[in-house]
Scaffold this motif. Structure first.
Motif, PDB file in Angstrom:
ATOM      1  N   ARG A  31       1.022  -1.409  -0.173  1.00 51.54           N
ATOM      2  CA  ARG A  31      -0.044   0.272  -0.254  1.00 51.54           C
ATOM      3  C   ARG A  31       1.188   1.128   0.142  1.00 51.54           C
ATOM      4  N   VAL A  32       0.473   2.296  -0.567  1.00 52.12           N
ATOM      5  CA  VAL A  32       1.637   3.571  -1.154  1.00 52.12           C
ATOM      6  C   VAL A  32       0.476   4.463  -0.786  1.00 52.12           C
ATOM      7  N   ILE A  33       0.518   5.342   0.320  1.00 50.37           N
ATOM      8  CA  ILE A  33      -0.119   5.915   1.513  1.00 50.37           C
ATOM      9  C   ILE A  33       0.128   7.839  -0.107  1.00 50.37           C
ATOM     10  N   VAL A  34      -0.800   8.442  -0.607  1.00 47.34           N
ATOM     11  CA  VAL A  34      -0.144   9.723  -1.100  1.00 47.34           C
ATOM     12  C   VAL A  34      -1.607  10.448  -0.559  1.00 47.34           C
ATOM     13  N   PRO A  35      -0.887  11.817   0.898  1.00 48.25           N
ATOM     14  CA  PRO A  35      -2.018  12.125   1.636  1.00 48.25           C
ATOM     15  C   PRO A  35      -2.301  13.880   1.139  1.00 48.25           C
ATOM     16  N   ALA A  36      -2.562  13.364  -0.410  1.00 49.46           N
ATOM     17  CA  ALA A  36      -3.277  14.687  -1.042  1.00 49.46           C
ATOM     18  C   ALA A  36      -4.781  14.091  -1.823  1.00 49.46           C
ATOM     19  N   ALA A  37      -5.214  14.285  -2.609  1.00 49.26           N
ATOM     20  CA  ALA A  37      -6.221  14.595  -3.647  1.00 49.26           C
ATOM     21  C   ALA A  37      -6.163  13.944  -5.107  1.00 49.26           C
ATOM     22  N   ALA A  38      -6.937  12.560  -5.521  1.00 48.79           N
ATOM     23  CA  ALA A  38      -6.321  12.358  -6.926  1.00 48.79           C
ATOM     24  C   ALA A  38      -6.416  12.801  -7.789  1.00 48.79           C
ATOM     25  N   GLY A  39      -5.130  13.465  -8.876  1.00 51.13           N
ATOM     26  CA  GLY A  39      -5.633  14.208  -9.885  1.00 51.13           C
ATOM     27  C   GLY A  39      -4.038  15.262  -9.596  1.00 51.13           C
ATOM     28  N   GLY A  40      -4.044  15.412  -8.088  1.00 53.92           N
ATOM     29  CA  GLY A  40      -2.598  16.665  -8.901  1.00 53.92           C
ATOM     30  C   GLY A  40      -1.010  15.279  -9.537  1.00 53.92           C
ATOM     31  N   GLY A  41       0.061  16.741  -8.895  1.00 55.32           N
ATOM     32  CA  GLY A  41       0.810  16.212  -9.335  1.00 55.32           C
ATOM     33  C   GLY A  41       1.656  15.550  -9.143  1.00 55.32           C
ATOM     34  N   THR A  42       1.739  15.178  -7.232  1.00 59.40           N
ATOM     35  CA  THR A  42       2.453  14.038  -6.446  1.00 59.40           C
ATOM     36  C   THR A  42       1.230  12.422  -6.569  1.00 59.40           C
ATOM     37  N   ASP A  43      -0.191  13.034  -6.724  1.00 61.12           N
ATOM     38  CA  ASP A  43      -0.359  11.549  -6.736  1.00 61.12           C
ATOM     39  C   ASP A  43      -0.429  11.048  -8.868  1.00 61.12           C
ATOM     40  N   SER A 204       3.574  23.707  -8.763  1.00 57.40           N
ATOM     41  CA  SER A 204       4.318  23.932  -9.515  1.00 57.40           C
ATOM     42  C   SER A 204       4.059  23.700 -10.677  1.00 57.40           C
ATOM     43  N   LEU A 205       4.676  23.861 -12.271  1.00 54.83           N
ATOM     44  CA  LEU A 205       4.435  23.483 -13.365  1.00 54.83           C
ATOM     45  C   LEU A 205       3.731  22.360 -13.413  1.00 54.83           C
ATOM     46  N   GLY A 206       4.643  21.111 -13.270  1.00 60.20           N
ATOM     47  CA  GLY A 206       4.271  20.119 -13.057  1.00 60.20           C
ATOM     48  C   GLY A 206       2.904  19.692 -12.886  1.00 60.20           C
ATOM     49  N   ASP A 207       2.699  20.105 -12.044  1.00 60.22           N
ATOM     50  CA  ASP A 207       0.952  20.179 -11.092  1.00 60.22           C
ATOM     51  C   ASP A 207       0.023  20.492 -12.212  1.00 60.22           C
ATOM     52  N   LEU A 208       0.132  21.832 -13.229  1.00 61.46           N
ATOM     53  CA  LEU A 208      -0.997  21.905 -13.617  1.00 61.46           C
ATOM     54  C   LEU A 208      -0.250  21.704 -15.240  1.00 61.46           C
ATOM     55  N   ALA A 209       0.979  20.918 -15.792  1.00 60.37           N
ATOM     56  CA  ALA A 209       0.865  20.778 -16.788  1.00 60.37           C
ATOM     57  C   ALA A 209       0.078  20.276 -17.725  1.00 60.37           C
ATOM     58  N   PRO A 210      -1.309  19.262 -17.673  1.00 61.15           N
ATOM     59  CA  PRO A 210      -2.119  19.216 -19.000  1.00 61.15           C
ATOM     60  C   PRO A 210      -2.980  20.699 -19.420  1.00 61.15           C
ATOM     61  N   LEU A 211      -2.879  21.761 -18.452  1.00 62.32           N
ATOM     62  CA  LEU A 211      -3.605  22.579 -18.503  1.00 62.32           C
ATOM     63  C   LEU A 211      -2.734  23.718 -19.400  1.00 62.32           C
TER      64      LEU A 211
END
Length: 326
Positions: A31-43, A204-211
């Motif tokens: 199990r790999v916990i990502v402590p943030a919402a789905a859809g962001g850069g970290t995720d 980060s720019l990576g977070d918004l890369a698709p936009l």
């Protein structure tokens, strides 16, 4: 058989059994916990590298998003997990800086977890919607000076990293922005930018890369001294005409619960390092404009401690100046 011989035999059997358990790691899906919402850069980054990493394992690695409390909820679940390597987490700036500085989890220190590796480092950036009247960072600063408090900028939680970035920017440029706080997720910042709730966001720019790639948004500046090859049209702040030098950003660090055995940590480190070095992952990072920044288990803890102390000092100074509240 004497009592002494029996005890020695039992001790040896116990050690052998423990060794066998660790040698069989991993026994089941990790199990790999990502402590943030789905859809962001970290995720996205954690899912990508974990999908590649699991190809080297006899089990799957599944990512689970655990939101809340500036990553505190996910971090708490990690600390409560058994130290067997079956539960790990991908933590970011808030877990190392904001949570301990604000004492959001009383008694929490970095000793409560074992660091496996740092995989990326991402500078904060200012991104605006396609309809924004600002074509450059210089134009944004000029507009903010002309009409103080009129430009709305979305950050991830008051007191969090992106808020600190804006506070330092205001201090360095003599500007005043209307800072709007969202929960600890780039996904909500995306929505706010698209629906016109804010004029700009800091992440980060990576977070918004698709936009950015679709033309729905454009980056104005990145708070670093190095050009991001993934976004050649976005200048580092040191190459703008503002004369300021502000370097700020996040990172992704993989961690396990404290007391996780050395050989388990070594297995996780080597597995993720192989995935990190793969052409697939490196090319994907370049495509989304995220900087690869590997630090293994032997170096990442020292780096984290130094980073924590440096930023604690900066934040304490801002509190003394009345710019930031603790």
């Amino acid at each position: 058989m004497t009592l002494k011989t029996l005890c020695l035999g039992l001790t040896a059997l116990t050690a052998l059994s423990a060794g066998a358990v660790q040698a069989d790691y991993p026994e089941r899906d990790v199990r790999v916990i990502v402590p943030a919402a789905a859809g962001g850069g970290t995720d996205a980054i954690v899912r990508k590298i974990s999908n590649i990493a699991e190809e080297s394992l006899p089990v799957s690695m599944y990512v689970e998003n655990v939101e809340g409390g500036m990553t505190a909820t996910g971090l708490l679940q990690l600390m409560k997990a058994r130290p067997d390597g079956q539960t790990i987490a991908a933590i970011t700036y808030d877990s190392i800086i904001t949570i301990p500085w604000k004492n959001m989890l009383p008694g929490f220190t970095m000793d409560k977890m074992r660091m496996i590796a740092r995989i990326t480092s991402e500078a904060d950036a200012i991104t605006v919607s396609e309809s924004a009247p600002f074509e450059t960072f210089e134009e944004l600063i000029a507009a903010a000076k002309e009409n103080p408090g009129s430009i709305r900028v979305g950050v991830q939680n008051m007191g969090a990293r992106t808020h600190l970035t804006m506070l330092q920017l205001q201090e360095l440029t003599g500007t005043e922005f209307k800072i709007v706080s969202y929960d600890n997720s780039a996904a909500t910042q995306k929505e706010a930018l698209l629906n016109g709730e804010v004029d700009a966001v800091v992440t980060s720019l990576g977070d918004l890369a698709p936009l950015i790639e679709s033309g729905q948004a454009r980056g104005l500046v990145e708070f670093t001294d190095t050009q991001n090859e993934g976004f050649p049209d976005v200048p580092p702040v040191t190459e703008t005409d503002t004369g300021i030098d502000l370097e700020m950003g996040s990172f992704i660090v993989l961690v396990a619960p404290a007391r996780t055995p050395d050989d388990v940590v070594e297995t996780l480190e080597s597995t993720y390092h192989e995935a990190y070095e793969s052409d697939e992952f490196q090319q994907w990072l370049e495509q989304i404009g995220v900087t690869p920044a590997w630090l293994g288990a032997g170096d990442v803890t020292e780096w984290a401690n130094e980073t924590q102390q440096q930023l604690f000092t900066t934040m304490d100074d801002l509190v003394e100046q009345g710019v930031l509240e603790k």
